[in-house]
Design an enzyme around this catalytic site. Structure first.
Site, short mmCIF file in Angstrom:
data_model
loop_
_atom_site.label_atom_id
_atom_site.label_comp_id
_atom_site.label_asym_id
_atom_site.label_seq_id
_atom_site.Cartn_x
_atom_site.Cartn_y
_atom_site.Cartn_z
N ASP A 35 1.73 -3.16 -6.52
CA ASP A 35 0.95 -4.29 -7.14
C ASP A 35 -0.25 -3.74 -7.81
O ASP A 35 -0.89 -4.20 -8.73
CB ASP A 35 0.68 -5.38 -6.20
CG ASP A 35 -0.14 -6.35 -6.43
OD1 ASP A 35 0.06 -7.28 -7.42
OD2 ASP A 35 -1.39 -6.35 -6.02
N ASP A 78 -2.27 -0.42 -3.50
CA ASP A 78 -1.44 -0.12 -2.58
C ASP A 78 -0.02 0.08 -3.06
O ASP A 78 0.24 0.30 -4.24
CB ASP A 78 -1.69 -1.39 -1.66
CG ASP A 78 -1.50 -2.59 -2.17
OD1 ASP A 78 -0.67 -2.74 -3.14
OD2 ASP A 78 -1.93 -3.71 -1.68
N TYR A 119 -1.78 -13.44 -2.24
CA TYR A 119 -1.46 -13.96 -3.40
C TYR A 119 -0.99 -15.53 -3.26
O TYR A 119 0.25 -15.97 -2.97
CB TYR A 119 -0.56 -13.35 -4.10
CG TYR A 119 -0.85 -12.13 -4.85
CD1 TYR A 119 -1.47 -12.38 -6.22
CD2 TYR A 119 -0.77 -10.85 -4.51
CE1 TYR A 119 -2.26 -11.23 -6.75
CE2 TYR A 119 -1.09 -9.98 -4.90
CZ TYR A 119 -1.79 -9.78 -6.31
OH TYR A 119 -2.13 -8.66 -6.84
N GLU A 132 -10.50 -2.07 -8.11
CA GLU A 132 -9.16 -1.91 -7.85
C GLU A 132 -8.55 -2.62 -9.07
O GLU A 132 -8.81 -3.72 -9.49
CB GLU A 132 -8.76 -2.98 -6.72
CG GLU A 132 -7.38 -2.65 -6.39
CD GLU A 132 -6.77 -3.17 -4.92
OE1 GLU A 132 -5.60 -2.78 -4.45
OE2 GLU A 132 -7.49 -4.10 -4.57
#
Length: 621
Positions: free
Chosen positions: A162, A165, A323, A570
């Site tokens: 995703d 990670d 999410y 990120e």
């Protein structure tokens, strides 16, 4: 003995003739006088005098035409001179060195597109192809889903990690694949012009191949669906190794990666996955066997979501934290619209155009987040997708009323993006704050840029110069200008002069929050905690994750290039998918903008009205 008289008569000569030389001389003189006493014809004169100089003719007989000799000579001379001149010029042209004019360099949006697509190569899980083109990545997650006895899946190898990670969250991953497919359907010519069509289709297939593993895609009905591979919950203080507690290269993962499934109450995930499979089936329509497989899987998983109502994130803490889905009605419209385009089955169109469906999805609510298109809320995208149907096919009754509503709501959303209205604030640098100052704003701005550009292209293709915001009329150029300002901000036109796309420009984030990029590929395997030193290092990442769009600045245009602060550095699949879509929509020459593919998306849609009967036969008395 007889001789021939040269003047035409016989001459008799007697060998015994005893005449003297004087007699013969007198006889010859007599003969000469006799011969000259009569006129000679031309032939005889020619024999006597030899060839005479002939008078030049004034005309030349060419067979089919007689021309003046002077004109003939001038014409031939002119042709010969022209041929010599042409040959001389050709010789000069061939001998003089030529400077080939180079094609104009690609625009910034095309350059950024190449890089943004490469991010997906860096996020691949599974056995990587040879042409993956990310030198510091290797095979990983090869045991995902294997060894789970009694499970409905055989293996879950593949798909995409995703973000920074190594978790595979299927909800945002499915949204990312849908966005890539949508952009290909609309702008395949631009992808091909950029040399990226084959690449982006390969990226889509990498995702859809994985999705077909997450449920029984060959069945007509299912009872289970995989929602996540890996774990990242660290809130309970546990030190058990997982994808968030450990800082390791994906290739070195040696801890257990649990699989999260959903067997009821995952309507949003199922409908989003149906959207991903159905839209991809249009992308791969030329591969009939694969496209058919995708359509079947989309139908099956969409029906599962319709019968097992509920939010997928309601039952799992991790999904709710990372999410969380706010509702599933928007996914019902979104997934149903893509299934209608993929199959042409009006049952899906009948379902998604029910006024109650639009009401539950919030089409008439308004509110602070109305018009914010994201991995969570698909309403703005679904309304634009169905406005396309009204603009180009105009199906009429009984769909016209609700389609007109979606079209009007899309126009209102576009108005809210413009700086003339106060729906959303902007930073001093010009970035629209669609998430109202919360972290990670760039993904929302990129999505809005894509929708605005696409809507302007729809209007241009429908020969509509603009749209109304209240009493004011705005041209489609205003939408494209809005989109450019947002993408230009992302690419470096901002107060810090920072490109938030890694590898684009000269100044971009060097401490991206990403495990694989931050740990060197040096044949040393760092264990779960052994990688923490790379996480906490102040040095730039040893590997450049080219094409990653980071989370972005704060509401004051400030940015901290710090690896440990994921709210700044990120990247995510969902964010990059929206950026790719916006970049390809804006790419190419300005005069070539607006070149959408009007028809491919409708390739499976039959005529919405019955074919009129043939005219009657001519009347005969």
């Amino acid at each position: 003995m007889y001789g021939r008289d040269p003047w035409g008569g016989p001459l008799e000569i007697h060998a015994t003739d005893s005449a003297t030389d004087d007699d013969r001389s007198r006889n010859l003189n007599d003969i000469d006088r006799a011969a000259l006493s009569r006129p000679l014809d031309e032939t005889q004169q020619s024999w006597l005098l030899g060839p005479t100089e002939q008078k030049k003719k004034k005309y030349v007989d060419l067979g089919c035409i007689i021309v003046s000799r002077k004109i003939f000579v001038w014409t031939v001379g002119t042709i010969v001179a022209a041929a010599l001149l042409a040959g001389f010029i050709t010789l000069i042209v061939k001998t003089v060195p030529r400077h080939h004019q180079k094609n104009p360099p690609p625009d910034n949006y095309t350059i950024a597109l190449h890089k943004a697509l490469k991010f997906f190569n860096a996020q691949k899980s599974g056995k990587l192809p040879r042409h993956n083109n990310v030198s510091w990545r290797g095979n990983s997650g090869l045991q995902d889903g294997k060894g789970d006895s009694g499970s409905f899946y055989k293996d879950l190898v593949g798909g995409y990690y995703d973000a920074g990670d190594a978790i595979k969250f299927n909800f945002p991953m499915a949204y990312a694949m849908t966005m890539l497919s949508w952009s290909v359907i609309e702008y395949s010519a631009k992808y091909e012009a950029a040399g990226e069509l084959v690449h982006v289709k390969e990226l889509i297939k990498w995702g859809t191949d994985y999705f077909l593993k997450t449920f029984n895609s060959t069945a007509d009905s299912i009872d289970d669906l995989v929602s996540q591979v890996g774990s990242g919950n660290t809130d309970d203080g546990s030190t058990d190794p997982n994808d968030h507690y450990c800082w390791m290269r994906p290739e070195d993962m040696d801890y257990k990666r649990p699989v999260t499934t959903c067997n009821g109450g995952c309507s949003d995930l199922a409908a989003e996955m149906a959207a991903a499979l159905a839209s991809a089936s249009i992308v791969f329509k030329d591969n009939r066997e694969y496209s058919k497989k995708l359509v079947h899987g989309a139908k099956t998983v969409y029906q599962f979501g319709r019968t097992r109502r509920g939010r997928y994130s309601a039952g799992t803490a991790e999904s709710a934290k990372f999410y969380n889905s706010s509702m599933y009605w928007d996914e019902f419209i979104w997934g149903g619209a893509w299934l209608y385009y993929a199959t042409g089955n009006v049952t899906y169109l009948d379902l998604i155009t029910k006024p109650t469906m639009a009401k539950h999805a919030g089409a008439f609510w308004g509110g602070p987040y109305y018009g914010v298109f994201s991995w969570d809320n698909k309403l703005a995208g679904a309304q634009l997708l169905l406005s396309r149907l009204r603009l180009f096919l105009s199906p009429g009754y009984p769909y016209e009323e609700i389609l007109r509503t979606f079209h009007n709501q899309t126009s209102i959303v576009m108005c809210s993006y413009l700086p003339y209205f106060n729906k959303f604030n902007r930073t001093r640098g010009g970035l629209i704050e669609l998430n109202h100052g919360d972290p990670q704003p760039l993904q929302y701005a990129a999505n809005a840029a894509f929708l605005a550009t696409l809507y302007s292209d729809y209007l241009d293709a429908a020969d509509t110069p603009g749209w109304y915001c209240g009493p004011n009329f705005y041209s489609t150029n205003v939408l494209r200008e809005f989109a450019r300002t947002q993408i230009d901000y992302i690419l470096g036109k901002n107060p810090p002069k920072m490109s938030y796309l890694v590898g684009f420009g000269t100044k971009y984030p060097k401490h991206v929050h990403h495990r694989g990029a931050s740990i060197p590929k040096n044949k040393v395997k760092y264990n779960c905690k052994g990688g923490w030193k790379w996480r906490d290092s102040k040095k730039p990442n040893p590997n450049t994750i080219e094409g990653a769009m980071v989370a972005g600045p704060d509401k004051r245009d400030g940015f901290r290039d710090v690896r440990t602060n994921y709210n700044y550095t990120e990247p995510t699949l969902a964010g990059n998918a929206g950026l790719v879509a916006a970049l390809v929509a804006l790419s190419g020459e300005e005069e070539a903008s607006g070149t959408i593919d009007k028809n491919t998306i409708f390739s499976a849609v039959p005529p919405l009205f019955p074919t009129p009967p043939p005219p009657p036969a001519p009347w005969k008395p």
